[in-house]
Design an enzyme around this catalytic site. Structure first.
Site, PDB file in Angstrom:
ATOM      1  N   ASP A  59     -50.556  23.656  40.304  1.00 31.88           N
ATOM      2  CA  ASP A  59     -49.525  23.204  41.223  1.00 31.88           C
ATOM      3  C   ASP A  59     -49.213  24.334  42.209  1.00 31.88           C
ATOM      4  OD1 ASP A  59     -47.270  20.918  41.469  1.00 31.88           O
ATOM      5  OD2 ASP A  59     -46.407  22.895  41.945  1.00 31.88           O
ATOM      6  N   ILE A  60     -49.143  23.997  43.507  1.00 30.23           N
ATOM      7  CA  ILE A  60     -48.835  24.999  44.529  1.00 30.23           C
ATOM      8  C   ILE A  60     -47.332  25.270  44.508  1.00 30.23           C
ATOM      9  CG2 ILE A  60     -48.896  25.545  46.988  1.00 30.23           C
ATOM     10  CD1 ILE A  60     -51.256  23.652  47.254  1.00 30.23           C
ATOM     11  N   GLU A  76     -49.336  18.091  45.798  1.00 32.44           N
ATOM     12  CA  GLU A  76     -49.823  19.471  45.788  1.00 32.44           C
ATOM     13  C   GLU A  76     -50.381  19.863  44.428  1.00 32.44           C
ATOM     14  OE1 GLU A  76     -45.357  19.823  44.860  1.00 32.44           O
ATOM     15  OE2 GLU A  76     -46.726  18.468  45.896  1.00 32.44           O
TER      16      GLU A  76
END
Length: 531
Positions: free
Chosen positions: A397-398, A440
């Site tokens: 996950d960003i 994301e």
């Protein structure tokens, strides 16, 4: 007494010529009235019979002439029809056997007839057609004494050639024509042969002196045409020539004999493979294919039905995909061979790949989407379970991605996603299944990798992405990742969804502990047990 016999003979000649003229006139009007019910060939037949009618009527009136002026006038009228009738008949036969008649064919074939008409009409000035054209000194009018000129020879050769070529075209189609249509071919052959033979006999001097016998026998041809129209439905039902069918097929068709030597190919094959030439007939197809493609034929030729896909590259390196079907063939004298049918599926293949790309790849990052991930990872997961090998999942996950969108806009956010994917791909091991899981979030499936190896790879990815900021619009955007790692338990009968849930729990823990770190589900599980 002699004059009476001459007059009786003359009456008989005129009667035969008029019969030919009337029959041709009837055929011309009959086909013209019903032309909308017939094939396009009817228009050429109307031309042929129309010119023949003019020729016959001019000949009949010529035999009624009483002086040289009338005889010359009606000879000119004959030439309005006679030179044009044989080439019109040739065009008619060409269309009948499947040779497409174009305007340039009509124009070319009518050049000499038109010149002949001008030559006859102006013969008194140059005598190039007839050196001598006068009343027969013995028989008198309307019998003619004539000596031919140089243009008459050219004209005669052209007329003979037109009728002879038409005859040969009909003969050549005999074997390829079904029995139901052979009556029509007989009519065409005899219709061309009768005037040829009669004209030849006339030139040899075996016919009555001073009389052109050809219009007297044209009723035979007309009668045969009339019989064919009524009995074998000429114009309504016509045999379509083999060449017309063979060369109208959009698929490339190559015919091999029982020894797999090239014996025939159609126009579509020539368009697909421009190097294909009739000079290759008799050569082994294996050798021919090397010439065409520069490599060996990739499939084994067998006398059975089969279907394969073949990709070829042209000289400009354009890629073409063909479906190659083979089919056993039996032809004349029980000989056996093989049909190779090439269907160009290049556009279909491109469309198929485009649809697959849209269905299975994320449009922005061009890696697998969620749907493709589940399809491929489910298979890999089941295989790992059966073989008792390791299967590890990573969820990525960003960090603070929403803040990037809010601060810099969605375009920059999209560039961050692409940047992260490229950075991750640069360190991924071969065989790793990488996909965009949503928003994301990304997922990585590692078949044959242990939990420890998965954790090591996760750390490598995290560090690499952290050291690769995105430079865009003169701005530097630092990107970090949070990762959760989980391994499938060999003893438990868990599903892929349950394993994903474990990795999601680990990812959530990584976010809770400050982000930009890796958490392993097994460690979290032990911590939860102790608490």
């Amino acid at each position: 007494m002699r004059d009476t016999i001459v007059n009786l003979d003359l009456t008989a000649y005129i009667t035969l010529i008029c019969t030919s003229g009337v029959l041709n006139l009837y055929l011309c009007f009959y086909v013209f009235i019903k032309r909308h019910h017939y094939a396009n060939i009817a228009h050429l037949f109307i031309l042929h019979t129309g010119f023949t009618t003019i020729y016959c009527m001019g000949a009949a009136f010529s035999l009624l002439s009483v002086n040289l002026g009338e005889m010359k006038f009606w000879t000119v009228i004959q030439y309005v029809g006679m030179p044009f009738s044989p080439p019109a008949g040739l065009l008619f036969v060409m269309q009948y056997v499947g040779i497409k008649v174009r305007k340039k064919h009509i124009f070319t074939l009518f050049i000499i007839p038109f010149i002949s008409l001008i030559m006859v009409a102006t013969n008194d000035w140059h005598h190039l057609h007839y050196r001598v054209f006068e009343i027969d000194p013995v028989l008198g009018a309307p019998y003619v004494h004539q000596e031919i000129g140089p243009w008459y020879t050219i004209h005669g050769m052209f007329i003979f050639s037109s009728m002879f070529v038409a005859f040969l075209l009909a003969v050549c189609r005999w074997k390829e024509t079904a029995k139901a249509y052979r009556l029509q071919l007989i009519s065409l052959m005899v219709g061309q042969l009768v005037p040829i033979v009669t004209a030849f006999i006339y030139l040899m001097g075996f016919t009555p002196q001073g009389i052109d016998p050809v219009p007297m026998v044209l009723w035979v041809s007309s009668f045969l045409y009339l019989w064919s129209i009524n009995s074998s439905r000429m114009f309504t039902v016509m045999p379509v020539a083999k060449d017309a069918i063979f060369n109208s097929i959009n698929d490339g068709v190559i015919v091999l004999d029982e020894s797999y030597r090239l014996i025939e190919f159609n126009l579509a094959s020539k368009n697909m493979f421009p190097q294909l030439k009739k000079a290759m007939f008799g050569k082994r197809f294996a050798d021919v294919w090397v010439t065409l493609s520069g490599r060996s034929f990739p499939f084994t030729l067998e006398n059975t039905k089969s279907s394969h896909e073949l990709e070829l590259f042209s000289e400009d390196q354009s890629s073409y995909t063909y479906q190659v079907r083979t089919s056993p063939l039996q032809y004349a004298n029980n000989s056996h061979g093989l049909l190779l049918i090439f269907t160009d599926i290049t556009e279909l293949k491109r469309l198929q790949l485009k649809l697959e790309n849209q269905a299975y790849y994320d449009e922005l990052t061009q890696i697998y989407n969620r749907r493709a991930f589940f399809q491929h990872s489910k298979q890999a997961f089941d295989e790992a379970k059966k073989s008792a090998s390791s299967f590890t999942l990573l969820l990525l996950d960003i960090d603070y991605f929403k803040k990037v969108n809010d601060t810099y806009g969605h375009y920059t956010g999209d560039q961050v996603l692409v940047h992260v994917v490229k950075a991750c791909e640069s360190v991924l091991p071969q065989g790793a299944l990488f996909a965009r899981y949503g928003g994301e979030e990304f997922v990585l499936a590692l078949k044959g990798h242990t939990l420890s190896e998965g954790e090591t790879l996760a750390e490598q990815i995290r560090r690499h992405v952290g050291t690769q900021p995105l430079l865009i619009n003169e701005k530097t955007i630092s990107v970090t990742l949070s990762l959760g790692v989980a391994q499938a338990e060999k003893q438990e009968n868990e599903t892929l969804d349950e394993l994903l849930n474990k990795a999601d729990i680990a990812l959530y823990a990584a976010k809770q502990h400050g982000r930009n770190q890796v958490c392993v589900y097994k460690e979290i599980k032990e911590i939860l047990k102790r608490t």
